[in-house]
Design a protein around this motif. Structure first.
Motif, PDB file in Angstrom:
ATOM      1  N   THR A 198       0.905  -1.044  -0.012  1.00 17.07           N
ATOM      2  CA  THR A 198      -0.003  -0.046   0.147  1.00 17.07           C
ATOM      3  C   THR A 198       0.803   1.196  -0.140  1.00 17.07           C
ATOM      4  O   THR A 198       1.622   1.574   0.856  1.00 17.07           O
ATOM      5  CB  THR A 198      -0.875   0.074   1.204  1.00 17.07           C
ATOM      6  N   LEU A 199       0.552   2.320  -1.005  1.00 15.41           N
ATOM      7  CA  LEU A 199       1.509   3.427  -0.953  1.00 15.41           C
ATOM      8  C   LEU A 199       0.506   4.633  -0.175  1.00 15.41           C
ATOM      9  O   LEU A 199      -0.877   4.756  -0.683  1.00 15.41           O
ATOM     10  CB  LEU A 199       1.438   3.752  -2.437  1.00 15.41           C
ATOM     11  N   ILE A 200       1.036   5.201   0.776  1.00 18.04           N
ATOM     12  CA  ILE A 200       0.478   6.124   1.479  1.00 18.04           C
ATOM     13  C   ILE A 200       1.212   7.530   1.125  1.00 18.04           C
ATOM     14  O   ILE A 200       2.205   7.632   1.096  1.00 18.04           O
ATOM     15  CB  ILE A 200       0.835   6.147   2.966  1.00 18.04           C
ATOM     16  N   GLY A 201       0.304   8.341   0.368  1.00 16.76           N
ATOM     17  CA  GLY A 201       0.737   9.735  -0.200  1.00 16.76           C
ATOM     18  C   GLY A 201       0.145  10.683   0.620  1.00 16.76           C
ATOM     19  O   GLY A 201      -0.730  10.611   1.135  1.00 16.76           O
ATOM     20  N   GLY A 202       0.690  11.873   0.284  1.00 15.83           N
ATOM     21  CA  GLY A 202       0.183  13.200   0.978  1.00 15.83           C
ATOM     22  C   GLY A 202       1.378  14.237   0.775  1.00 15.83           C
ATOM     23  O   GLY A 202       2.633  13.789   0.438  1.00 15.83           O
ATOM     24  N   ASP A 203       0.878  15.622   1.089  1.00 14.65           N
ATOM     25  CA  ASP A 203       1.912  16.519   1.226  1.00 14.65           C
ATOM     26  C   ASP A 203       2.906  16.590   2.096  1.00 14.65           C
ATOM     27  O   ASP A 203       2.739  15.942   3.140  1.00 14.65           O
ATOM     28  CB  ASP A 203       1.297  17.874   1.163  1.00 14.65           C
ATOM     29  N   PRO A 204       4.177  17.023   2.157  1.00 16.25           N
ATOM     30  CA  PRO A 204       5.295  16.918   3.060  1.00 16.25           C
ATOM     31  C   PRO A 204       4.617  17.650   4.225  1.00 16.25           C
ATOM     32  O   PRO A 204       3.916  18.747   4.275  1.00 16.25           O
ATOM     33  CB  PRO A 204       6.336  17.789   2.541  1.00 16.25           C
ATOM     34  N   GLY A 205       5.028  16.965   5.491  1.00 14.99           N
ATOM     35  CA  GLY A 205       4.540  17.392   6.595  1.00 14.99           C
ATOM     36  C   GLY A 205       3.240  17.253   7.207  1.00 14.99           C
ATOM     37  O   GLY A 205       2.706  17.744   8.316  1.00 14.99           O
ATOM     38  N   ILE A 206       2.388  16.361   6.179  1.00 14.81           N
ATOM     39  CA  ILE A 206       1.119  16.340   6.497  1.00 14.81           C
ATOM     40  C   ILE A 206       0.849  15.350   7.937  1.00 14.81           C
ATOM     41  O   ILE A 206      -0.310  15.137   8.457  1.00 14.81           O
ATOM     42  CB  ILE A 206       0.243  15.859   5.309  1.00 14.81           C
ATOM     43  N   GLY A 207       1.764  14.370   7.959  1.00 14.86           N
ATOM     44  CA  GLY A 207       1.786  13.556   9.058  1.00 14.86           C
ATOM     45  C   GLY A 207       1.827  11.969   8.654  1.00 14.86           C
ATOM     46  O   GLY A 207       1.326  10.953   9.508  1.00 14.86           O
ATOM     47  N   LYS A 208       2.271  11.662   7.453  1.00 15.22           N
ATOM     48  CA  LYS A 208       2.371  10.382   7.064  1.00 15.22           C
ATOM     49  C   LYS A 208       3.380   9.630   8.048  1.00 15.22           C
ATOM     50  O   LYS A 208       2.857   8.336   8.241  1.00 15.22           O
ATOM     51  CB  LYS A 208       2.821  10.417   5.733  1.00 15.22           C
ATOM     52  N   SER A 209       4.520  10.160   8.439  1.00 13.01           N
ATOM     53  CA  SER A 209       5.438   9.310   9.040  1.00 13.01           C
ATOM     54  C   SER A 209       4.907   8.914  10.370  1.00 13.01           C
ATOM     55  O   SER A 209       4.930   8.071  10.978  1.00 13.01           O
ATOM     56  CB  SER A 209       6.477  10.010   9.272  1.00 13.01           C
ATOM     57  N   THR A 210       4.108   9.931  11.039  1.00 13.63           N
ATOM     58  CA  THR A 210       3.686   9.750  12.400  1.00 13.63           C
ATOM     59  C   THR A 210       2.327   8.829  12.439  1.00 13.63           C
ATOM     60  O   THR A 210       2.283   7.792  13.310  1.00 13.63           O
ATOM     61  CB  THR A 210       3.128  11.190  12.987  1.00 13.63           C
ATOM     62  N   LEU A 211       1.579   8.855  11.324  1.00 13.14           N
ATOM     63  CA  LEU A 211       0.566   7.901  11.197  1.00 13.14           C
ATOM     64  C   LEU A 211       1.139   6.584  11.041  1.00 13.14           C
ATOM     65  O   LEU A 211       0.557   5.469  11.944  1.00 13.14           O
ATOM     66  CB  LEU A 211      -0.325   8.194  10.113  1.00 13.14           C
ATOM     67  N   LEU A 212       2.194   6.428  10.167  1.00 11.07           N
ATOM     68  CA  LEU A 212       2.851   4.836  10.117  1.00 11.07           C
ATOM     69  C   LEU A 212       3.432   4.463  11.240  1.00 11.07           C
ATOM     70  O   LEU A 212       3.495   3.078  11.528  1.00 11.07           O
ATOM     71  CB  LEU A 212       3.553   4.948   8.769  1.00 11.07           C
ATOM     72  N   LEU A 213       3.937   5.414  12.015  1.00  5.04           N
ATOM     73  CA  LEU A 213       4.875   4.763  13.284  1.00  5.04           C
ATOM     74  C   LEU A 213       3.718   4.288  14.217  1.00  5.04           C
ATOM     75  O   LEU A 213       3.930   3.368  14.939  1.00  5.04           O
ATOM     76  CB  LEU A 213       5.633   6.014  13.828  1.00  5.04           C
ATOM     77  N   GLN A 214       2.611   5.071  14.365  1.00  2.00           N
ATOM     78  CA  GLN A 214       1.611   4.664  15.338  1.00  2.00           C
ATOM     79  C   GLN A 214       0.860   3.413  14.779  1.00  2.00           C
ATOM     80  O   GLN A 214       0.621   2.355  15.765  1.00  2.00           O
ATOM     81  CB  GLN A 214       0.276   5.845  15.301  1.00  2.00           C
ATOM     82  N   ALA A 215       0.897   3.334  13.398  1.00  2.00           N
ATOM     83  CA  ALA A 215       0.292   1.746  12.862  1.00  2.00           C
ATOM     84  C   ALA A 215       1.354   0.847  13.117  1.00  2.00           C
ATOM     85  O   ALA A 215       0.748  -0.219  13.605  1.00  2.00           O
ATOM     86  CB  ALA A 215       0.085   2.058  11.525  1.00  2.00           C
TER      87      ALA A 215
END
Length: 205
Positions: free
Chosen positions: A92-109
């Motif tokens: 699964t590819l998680i996309g979005g603008d820089p700083g939107i919180g992708k890394s935070t979301l994935l670390l929580q997952a």
């Protein structure tokens, strides 16, 4: 083992050339050649041959199917987008603008799933210490999440072989590079090749 050599493929006509040219010798298009990994010499099988599965043609209604267990990360919106949870062998590819919180979301997952699955978090944008600092700011335990700070694809694949995680986060695909190509990380050729190799590995597990 024969080393793969780069070839340059025209995105207009599909013709290939052993070196980059400003003009495609096949169709005459300008600046249309893109680097991609070639195949090993010596009559070797295609590197994605293991993914090719042949089966006889069948009627859709006659094909047996079964529900696949989907471990949910436990975040309502993410679970919904994933169709209920993580599919084994899925990418699964998680996309979005820089700083939107992708890394935070994935670390929580990763933290949520680590209580049920073996998890590996590969960070190409931050060091292990930076990932740990972010986890502590978020109040995450992190005692079951394995972390690797690396951008070379071949080392990541070797680690995946050893660690054999059930769930792996690559943060992010744009930071990776493969030794099979000479282009810089983030180039179209590198993203395509790294994504293809990681998808191949996921499907084989």
């Amino acid at each position: 083992m024969a080393k793969e050599k780069s070839i340059y493929v025209c995105n207009e006509c599909g013709g290939n050339n052993p070196k980059w040219l400003g003009k495609c010798p096949h169709c005459g298009a300008w600046n249309s050649l893109e680097e991609t990994a070639g195949e090993p010499s010596g009559g070797k099988q295609h590197r994605f041959q293991s993914l090719a599965k042949s089966a006889p043609v069948a009627t859709l209604a006659d094909i047996e199917s079964a529900e696949v267990a989907r471990p949910p990360p436990g975040q309502e919106e993410l679970d919904r987008v994933l169709g209920g949870g993580i599919v084994p062998g899925g990418v699964t590819l998680i996309g979005g603008d820089p700083g939107i919180g992708k890394s935070t979301l994935l670390l929580q997952a990763a933290e949520a799933l680590s209580s049920r699955l073996k998890v590996l978090y590969v960070s190409g944008e931050e060091s292990g210490a930076q990932v740990a600092l972010r986890a502590r700011r978020l109040g995450l335990d992190g005692s079951r999440v394995r972390v690797m700070a690396e951008i070379q694809l071949e080392r990541i694949i070797a680690t995946l072989d050893v660690e054999a995680p059930a769930f792996c986060v690559i943060d992010s695909i744009q930071t990776l590079y493969s030794d099979a190509l000479t282009s810089a990380p983030g180039s179209v050729a590198q993203v395509r090749e790294c994504a293809a190799q990681l998808t191949r590995m996921a499907k084989q597990r």
